[in-house]
Design an enzyme around this catalytic site. Sequence first.
Site, PDB file in Angstrom:
ATOM      1  N   HIS A  60      80.122  43.027  50.512  1.00 52.27           N
ATOM      2  CA  HIS A  60      80.224  42.042  51.587  1.00 52.27           C
ATOM      3  C   HIS A  60      81.283  42.464  52.593  1.00 52.27           C
ATOM      4  O   HIS A  60      81.922  43.507  52.475  1.00 52.27           O
ATOM      5  CB  HIS A  60      80.513  40.648  51.040  1.00 52.27           C
ATOM      6  CG  HIS A  60      81.815  40.498  50.315  1.00 52.27           C
ATOM      7  ND1 HIS A  60      83.041  40.648  50.917  1.00 52.27           N
ATOM      8  CD2 HIS A  60      82.087  40.194  49.014  1.00 52.27           C
ATOM      9  CE1 HIS A  60      84.008  40.443  50.047  1.00 52.27           C
ATOM     10  NE2 HIS A  60      83.460  40.174  48.872  1.00 52.27           N
ATOM     11  N   CYS A 114      84.141  42.181  43.879  1.00 47.89           N
ATOM     12  CA  CYS A 114      83.143  42.709  44.811  1.00 47.89           C
ATOM     13  C   CYS A 114      83.705  43.900  45.585  1.00 47.89           C
ATOM     14  O   CYS A 114      84.865  44.259  45.438  1.00 47.89           O
ATOM     15  CB  CYS A 114      82.698  41.626  45.787  1.00 47.89           C
ATOM     16  SG  CYS A 114      82.003  40.149  45.004  1.00 47.89           S
TER      17      CYS A 114
END
Length: 337
Positions: free
Chosen positions: A160, A168
């Site tokens: 992201h 992430c």
Amino acid sequence: MAGLGLIAFAATCPAYAEPAPSAPPEIDRQERWRAARSGSLQLPLPGTPDTERLLTRLGTAGLPLGAPMLIRAFKAESELEVWVQRRNTYVLFATYPVCYWSGNLGPKLREGDKQTPEGFYALSERELHHGDRWRRSLNIGYPNVFDRANGRSGSNILVHGGCDSIGCFAVTDPVNAELYDLVAASLRAGADYVPMQIFPFRMTDANLAANGTGPWQSFWSDLKLGYDSFERTRLPPNISVCGRRYHVRDNSPFSRNSLDIELCAEDRNLVPDRREEARARPTAQDPGARLVRASPPPRCSTARASCRKWVALRDRRATSRTVARQTTGGKKRSAVR
């Protein structure tokens, strides 16, 4: 209600824990994290391609938008590569700096351990993620069949934007948008999967020898088989799982092989029935589906820059309409990584 909305927003790749002190190779990653938190991070990061000229760069490289592709991520180097198919081989299209990833070298083992995964993953339309905080991001598909066969847990591990995350890969907003457009275009053009390979470091013999005395020596040696196969053939290798280990077979340009990860018969009792999983996946007809409908092929020639620009604008508008329907249709699911 406002408080609940803030909680849901923060639950997608939460980012409120300062990274622990670590070895000198980690300093740049931590400095980027702190600069982003203080608002002093200089963008684009050094080495970032010109994301405003994606279609021009593709045309210059002789690569069509929507061609089959492969993603490789290297944690120690904080780099992510995109390889695109040209004729019977894959060529390097772009290398992006990863602004921040959390944890240490080594795989993710359980929900909430704040680790980024390592291994072989396959992104399908199911992994085009449209969530609260990151409306257009990529879910890498963790845990895959290898992770589940080894009892590993976790959810919603994304690639992201931004430079702030737990579990992430944060790659800054412009890079995130470019990656999403590339993967979405490849899937809409007919690819069943986009392989994503996540390594602790570039798997050279020297790097493996320097890092190969810890608990992940055997696991990293198996990952190196996949790394070496792609380095040797420039084709995504065939990955399978058997005996709770990765197995690798070279791909061939003359045969159509699955880019998904196969599971051998003896390990099938270790994970849920994959046929049940397939039935449980959302479809375009499901009320809560997160899939983006495939767009028809353009009537113009994608060799022309104006046509490629029109295709990119059309696909972004289609995604925005899908997200708007999903946003008004139901509840959001929070997750802990």
